[in-house]
Design an enzyme around this catalytic site. Structure first.
Site, PDB file in Angstrom:
ATOM      1  N   LYS A   1      68.565  47.079  -0.661  1.00  0.00           N
ATOM      2  CA  LYS A   1      69.101  45.792  -0.197  1.00  0.00           C
ATOM      3  C   LYS A   1      68.315  45.254   0.989  1.00  0.00           C
ATOM      4  O   LYS A   1      67.937  44.091   1.015  1.00  0.00           O
ATOM      5  CB  LYS A   1      70.567  45.932   0.276  1.00  0.00           C
ATOM      6  CG  LYS A   1      71.544  46.365  -0.764  1.00  0.00           C
ATOM      7  CD  LYS A   1      72.975  46.382  -0.203  1.00  0.00           C
ATOM      8  CE  LYS A   1      73.193  47.345   0.960  1.00  0.00           C
ATOM      9  NZ  LYS A   1      73.102  48.774   0.617  1.00  0.00           N
TER      10      LYS A   1
ATOM     11  N   ARG B   1      65.891  58.078  10.091  1.00  0.00           N
ATOM     12  CA  ARG B   1      67.192  57.608  10.581  1.00  0.00           C
ATOM     13  C   ARG B   1      68.163  58.771  10.608  1.00  0.00           C
ATOM     14  O   ARG B   1      68.189  59.588   9.696  1.00  0.00           O
ATOM     15  CB  ARG B   1      67.727  56.521   9.635  1.00  0.00           C
ATOM     16  CG  ARG B   1      67.365  55.121  10.059  1.00  0.00           C
ATOM     17  CD  ARG B   1      67.736  54.089   9.034  1.00  0.00           C
ATOM     18  NE  ARG B   1      69.133  54.123   8.613  1.00  0.00           N
ATOM     19  CZ  ARG B   1      69.689  53.195   7.826  1.00  0.00           C
ATOM     20  NH1 ARG B   1      68.958  52.175   7.382  1.00  0.00           N
ATOM     21  NH2 ARG B   1      70.951  53.274   7.463  1.00  0.00           N
TER      22      ARG B   1
ATOM     23  N   ARG C   1      62.967  58.345   3.354  1.00  0.00           N
ATOM     24  CA  ARG C   1      62.656  57.137   4.136  1.00  0.00           C
ATOM     25  C   ARG C   1      62.246  57.503   5.566  1.00  0.00           C
ATOM     26  O   ARG C   1      62.817  58.378   6.198  1.00  0.00           O
ATOM     27  CB  ARG C   1      63.883  56.228   4.180  1.00  0.00           C
ATOM     28  CG  ARG C   1      63.766  55.109   5.205  1.00  0.00           C
ATOM     29  CD  ARG C   1      64.726  53.998   4.957  1.00  0.00           C
ATOM     30  NE  ARG C   1      66.121  54.400   5.057  1.00  0.00           N
ATOM     31  CZ  ARG C   1      67.127  53.573   4.773  1.00  0.00           C
ATOM     32  NH1 ARG C   1      66.880  52.349   4.347  1.00  0.00           N
ATOM     33  NH2 ARG C   1      68.366  53.985   4.886  1.00  0.00           N
TER      34      ARG C   1
ATOM     35  N   ARG D   1      81.469  44.869   3.660  1.00  0.00           N
ATOM     36  CA  ARG D   1      81.563  46.196   3.053  1.00  0.00           C
ATOM     37  C   ARG D   1      83.004  46.594   2.787  1.00  0.00           C
ATOM     38  O   ARG D   1      83.238  47.677   2.247  1.00  0.00           O
ATOM     39  CB  ARG D   1      80.930  47.227   3.985  1.00  0.00           C
ATOM     40  CG  ARG D   1      79.480  47.589   3.647  1.00  0.00           C
ATOM     41  CD  ARG D   1      78.958  48.523   4.725  1.00  0.00           C
ATOM     42  NE  ARG D   1      77.926  49.421   4.318  1.00  0.00           N
ATOM     43  CZ  ARG D   1      76.643  49.294   4.683  1.00  0.00           C
ATOM     44  NH1 ARG D   1      76.235  48.263   5.382  1.00  0.00           N
ATOM     45  NH2 ARG D   1      75.770  50.210   4.336  1.00  0.00           N
TER      46      ARG D   1
ATOM     47  N   ARG E   1      77.627  58.687   2.802  1.00  0.00           N
ATOM     48  CA  ARG E   1      77.560  57.220   2.757  1.00  0.00           C
ATOM     49  C   ARG E   1      77.762  56.705   1.332  1.00  0.00           C
ATOM     50  O   ARG E   1      78.399  55.669   1.117  1.00  0.00           O
ATOM     51  CB  ARG E   1      76.216  56.733   3.308  1.00  0.00           C
ATOM     52  CG  ARG E   1      76.119  56.901   4.827  1.00  0.00           C
ATOM     53  CD  ARG E   1      74.683  56.910   5.312  1.00  0.00           C
ATOM     54  NE  ARG E   1      74.002  55.651   5.115  1.00  0.00           N
ATOM     55  CZ  ARG E   1      72.673  55.539   5.017  1.00  0.00           C
ATOM     56  NH1 ARG E   1      71.892  56.606   5.088  1.00  0.00           N
ATOM     57  NH2 ARG E   1      72.123  54.362   4.847  1.00  0.00           N
TER      58      ARG E   1
END
Ligand code: AMP
Length: 216
Positions: free
Chosen positions: A14, A161, A128, A89, A172
């Site tokens: 996203k 992260r 990532r 969300r 998550r």
């Protein structure tokens, strides 16, 4: 004015797609995740309050997020469109968004639901790496930097992260299924949802997204 919401599991792309689309068309890109990470980095009151939620993969309380986004939206000025990435969300946030847009005399045009199989999302999240200096994104397998742990664009240091560890990534994804997925029926009932296949390269998905929005 084109107002777009991007919904989809963490790792679906996203943020990457929203940023590219915003750059290409001059849209305002609003991401509570980015704003919160900046607040944590700056050590503001908001950052201090949000940090534990983020590190454990839970959602930050609605009131904080709604305040953050409505503030940014009011300050936006004249833009040809707005792309909301990671907001709303929860159902409460979705209702608050309807209200914010109404106050601004605007409406939501489309909700893009980005689909990606769970195992692919985990692979994307855990691999990532992000530049601490300029925020550019890399991936250990799919988009490795030329020099390990160094940003190609600015030479800054890359980091992982804190919520991209496998354990938190899975937490998550669970939160997504429980708290955010129900939004899809809220928006489908309004006839606003469009499906976007999130598999493939960044470029492939970007082209698919522009076609879906009638922009190419
Ligand atoms: P993201 O960068 O979108 O993956 O968001 C990172 C983290 O920020 C999430 O796991 C939440 O802890 C928090 N966050 C981002 N957007 C929201 C939101 N709309 N509502 C509540 N928490 C959020």
């Amino acid at each position: 004015m084109l107002n777009i919401v991007m919904v989809g599991p963490p790792g679906a792309g996203k943020g990457t797609q929203a940023k590219m689309l915003a750059d290409r068309h001059g849209y305002l890109h609003l991401s509570p995740g980015d704003l919160l990470r900046q607040a944590v980095k700056d050590g503001t009151a908001l950052g201090l309050e949000a940090k534990d939620y983020m590190d454990s993969g839970r959602l930050v309380p609605d009131d904080l997020i709604i305040e953050l986004i409505s503030d940014r939206m009011r300050k936006a000025g004249a833009v040809p469109g707005m792309i909301l990435d990671g907001f709303p969300r929860t159902l409460r946030q979705a209702e608050a968004l309807d209200e914010m847009l109404r106050e601004l005399g605007q409406r939501l045009d489309v909700v893009v639901e980005v689909d990606l199989p769970e195992e692919e999302a985990v692979l994307r999240l855990t691999g990532r790496r992000v530049c601490r200096q300029c925020g550019a994104n890399y991936h250990l397998l799919f988009k490795p930097p030329q020099r390990p742990d160094v940003c190609d664009a600015c030479g800054g240091p890359l980091y992982q992260r804190s919520d991209d560890s496998e354990e938190t990534a899975r937490a998550r994804l669970q939160v997504y299924g429980k708290e955010t997925e129900p939004l899809i029926s809220y928006y489908s009932a309004k006839g606003l949802t469009r499906d976007l296949d999130g598999r493939g390269s960044v470029q492939e998905v970007a082209e698919r997204l522009e076609r879906l929005l009638g922009l190419r």
